[in-house]
Design an enzyme around this catalytic site. Structure first.
Site, PDB file in Angstrom:
ATOM      1  N   ASN A   1       0.862  -1.181   0.000  1.00  0.00           N
ATOM      2  CA  ASN A   1       0.000   0.000   0.000  1.00  0.00           C
ATOM      3  C   ASN A   1       0.899   1.232   0.000  1.00  0.00           C
ATOM      4  O   ASN A   1       1.459   1.597   1.025  1.00  0.00           O
ATOM      5  CB  ASN A   1      -0.895  -0.042   1.245  1.00  0.00           C
ATOM      6  CG  ASN A   1      -1.835   1.140   1.313  1.00  0.00           C
ATOM      7  OD1 ASN A   1      -1.999   1.877   0.332  1.00  0.00           O
ATOM      8  ND2 ASN A   1      -2.459   1.333   2.465  1.00  0.00           N
TER       9      ASN A   1
ATOM     10  N   LYS B   1       0.145   4.338  -0.445  1.00  0.00           N
ATOM     11  CA  LYS B   1      -0.475   5.563   0.087  1.00  0.00           C
ATOM     12  C   LYS B   1      -0.066   6.769  -0.783  1.00  0.00           C
ATOM     13  O   LYS B   1       0.081   6.618  -1.997  1.00  0.00           O
ATOM     14  CB  LYS B   1      -0.099   5.757   1.561  1.00  0.00           C
ATOM     15  CG  LYS B   1      -0.337   4.478   2.376  1.00  0.00           C
ATOM     16  CD  LYS B   1      -0.137   4.628   3.844  1.00  0.00           C
ATOM     17  CE  LYS B   1      -0.354   3.294   4.529  1.00  0.00           C
ATOM     18  NZ  LYS B   1      -0.256   3.354   5.976  1.00  0.00           N
TER      19      LYS B   1
ATOM     20  N   HIS C   1      -9.842   1.167   4.656  1.00  0.00           N
ATOM     21  CA  HIS C   1      -8.560   1.414   5.325  1.00  0.00           C
ATOM     22  C   HIS C   1      -8.778   2.396   6.484  1.00  0.00           C
ATOM     23  O   HIS C   1      -9.562   3.344   6.368  1.00  0.00           O
ATOM     24  CB  HIS C   1      -7.531   1.963   4.336  1.00  0.00           C
ATOM     25  CG  HIS C   1      -6.141   1.947   4.904  1.00  0.00           C
ATOM     26  ND1 HIS C   1      -5.694   2.910   5.782  1.00  0.00           N
ATOM     27  CD2 HIS C   1      -5.125   1.064   4.765  1.00  0.00           C
ATOM     28  CE1 HIS C   1      -4.453   2.613   6.147  1.00  0.00           C
ATOM     29  NE2 HIS C   1      -4.087   1.496   5.541  1.00  0.00           N
TER      30      HIS C   1
ATOM     31  N   GLU D   1      -7.100   4.787   7.547  1.00  0.00           N
ATOM     32  CA  GLU D   1      -6.845   6.203   7.235  1.00  0.00           C
ATOM     33  C   GLU D   1      -8.060   6.828   6.536  1.00  0.00           C
ATOM     34  O   GLU D   1      -8.364   7.999   6.749  1.00  0.00           O
ATOM     35  CB  GLU D   1      -5.567   6.333   6.390  1.00  0.00           C
ATOM     36  CG  GLU D   1      -4.325   6.092   7.243  1.00  0.00           C
ATOM     37  CD  GLU D   1      -3.133   5.530   6.487  1.00  0.00           C
ATOM     38  OE1 GLU D   1      -3.096   5.585   5.246  1.00  0.00           O
ATOM     39  OE2 GLU D   1      -2.221   5.008   7.175  1.00  0.00           O
TER      40      GLU D   1
ATOM     41  N   GLU E   1      -5.812  -4.915  10.200  1.00  0.00           N
ATOM     42  CA  GLU E   1      -4.762  -3.943  10.483  1.00  0.00           C
ATOM     43  C   GLU E   1      -5.071  -3.203  11.779  1.00  0.00           C
ATOM     44  O   GLU E   1      -5.836  -2.219  11.772  1.00  0.00           O
ATOM     45  CB  GLU E   1      -4.670  -2.923   9.344  1.00  0.00           C
ATOM     46  CG  GLU E   1      -4.381  -3.527   7.988  1.00  0.00           C
ATOM     47  CD  GLU E   1      -3.804  -2.485   7.033  1.00  0.00           C
ATOM     48  OE1 GLU E   1      -2.687  -2.703   6.555  1.00  0.00           O
ATOM     49  OE2 GLU E   1      -4.455  -1.450   6.803  1.00  0.00           O
TER      50      GLU E   1
ATOM     51  N   GLY F   1       2.116   2.141  10.673  1.00  0.00           N
ATOM     52  CA  GLY F   1       3.077   3.235  10.538  1.00  0.00           C
ATOM     53  C   GLY F   1       3.744   3.620  11.846  1.00  0.00           C
ATOM     54  O   GLY F   1       4.386   4.664  11.938  1.00  0.00           O
TER      55      GLY F   1
ATOM     56  N   SER G   1       3.023  -2.264  10.212  1.00  0.00           N
ATOM     57  CA  SER G   1       4.470  -2.371  10.437  1.00  0.00           C
ATOM     58  C   SER G   1       5.052  -3.745  10.098  1.00  0.00           C
ATOM     59  O   SER G   1       5.956  -4.221  10.791  1.00  0.00           O
ATOM     60  CB  SER G   1       4.819  -1.958  11.870  1.00  0.00           C
ATOM     61  OG  SER G   1       4.440  -0.612  12.100  1.00  0.00           O
TER      62      SER G   1
HETATM   63  P1  PGA Z   1       2.576   0.173   7.517  1.00  0.00           P
HETATM   64  O1  PGA Z   1       1.140   0.430   6.827  1.00  0.00           O
HETATM   65  O2  PGA Z   1       3.096  -1.145   6.992  1.00  0.00           O
HETATM   66  O3  PGA Z   1       3.427   1.339   7.121  1.00  0.00           O
HETATM   67  O4  PGA Z   1       2.329   0.100   8.997  1.00  0.00           O
HETATM   68  C1  PGA Z   1       0.220  -0.594   6.621  1.00  0.00           C
HETATM   69  C2  PGA Z   1      -1.054  -0.075   5.997  1.00  0.00           C
HETATM   70  O5  PGA Z   1      -1.524   1.003   6.365  1.00  0.00           O
HETATM   71  O6  PGA Z   1      -1.654  -0.725   5.117  1.00  0.00           O
END
Ligand code: PGA
Length: 269
Positions: free
Chosen positions: A29, A31, A113, A115, A185, A191, A231
């Site tokens: 992903n 982003k 997601h 976000e 997630e 993140g 992560s």
């Molecule tokens: P990350 O993001 O691996 O940077 O924690 C995962 C995601 O948001 O899909």
């Protein structure tokens, strides 16, 4: 006798193989990262590292989809969009429809997601509308769910995620389930560098698969890929993917570099 043996072997097949290879998927992903030149270079490097038997999906900015779909044509890499609008078409300035995405070679769309839920106020109801619209345009869906830190600390995570799944995934038909990948997630791990332990991931994935079994039966539930996200990196991928219900990852930060993403891919073989 033969029939009984055959049925029994099938049962073993579905229920006893700890990690079903055909469920393995690795999704990246991106982003809102990478410019177009960086994106092309990254995909070229990924193309060199993937094998025909791999399943890799990269979720990229809308603008790059058309070019990257051509670049990855006839390869094991599939292209996902990071969102789509819930309506078929119309006066929605600046928005992108599922049908537009399909028309430029998109395979998947990431929906739900955290976000999008947090920064853009997307609700379970809206996410279900988007899933339906994606299916109407023949897109497949990577559906994300996961709890915030306070819910985890209150030990309410299973209930929280079950409610998310009930409001969207459990509203679908068995036929539609064939086109869904679920990504669990935990928000506190996205993140942050803080990964759920392999046991925490497995516990939740098992809950999710259990919900699928109760609604759709074991065949559909066992066929569904459930990815872990938050992560994921080369250092923790082996341990996470060794869990029987963790079928791969949805990877943010570590998907932006070919070497780390390919290393995670190798952990998922
Ligand atoms: P990350 O993001 O691996 O940077 O924690 C995962 C995601 O948001 O899909």
């Amino acid at each position: 006798m033969c029939v009984i043996l055959y049925t029994y072997l099938n049962y073993l097949d579905v229920n006893k193989i700890p990690h079903m290879k055909e469920r393995n998927v690795l999704a990246g992903n991106w982003k809102m990262n990478l410019d177009y030149m960086d994106a092309i270079q990254l995909v070229q490097a990924l193309l060199e590292g993937v094998e025909d038997t791999d399943r890799m999906i990269i979720s990229v900015p809308y603008l790059y989809i058309s070019g990257l779909a051509k670049l990855t044509n006839n390869s094991p890499i599939e292209i996902a969009a990071q969102n789509c609008h819930q309506k078929e078409k119309g006066a929605y300035t600046g928005e992108i429809s599922a049908n537009m995405l399909a028309s430029v070679g998109t395979d998947y769309v990431v929906l739900g997601h955290s976000e999008r839920r947090e920064y853009f106020g997307e609700t379970d109801t809206l996410i279900l509308e988007k899933i339906k619209m994606a299916f109407a345009s023949n897109l497949k869906v990577i559906y994300c769910c996961g709890e915030p830190l306070d819910v985890r600390e209150a030990d309410n995570h299973s209930h929280f995620v079950a409610e998310q799944i009930e409001a969207s995934i459990l509203q679908l038909s068995s036929e539609e389930m064939k086109n869904i990948i679920i990504a669990y997630e935990p928000i506190w791990a996205i993140g942050t560098g803080k990964t759920a332990s392999a046991e925490q991931a497995q516990e939740m994935h098992k809950v999710i698969r259990g919900l699928l079994v109760s609604k759709f039966g074991s065949e559909t539930a066992e066929a569904c890929s459930i990815l872990y996200g938050g992560s994921v990196k080369p250092a923790n991928a082996d341990e996470l993917f060794a869990m029987p219900d963790v079928d791969g990852g949805l990877v943010g930060g570590a998907s932006l570099k070919a070497d780390s993403f390919l290393s995670i891919l190798r952990s998922n073989r």
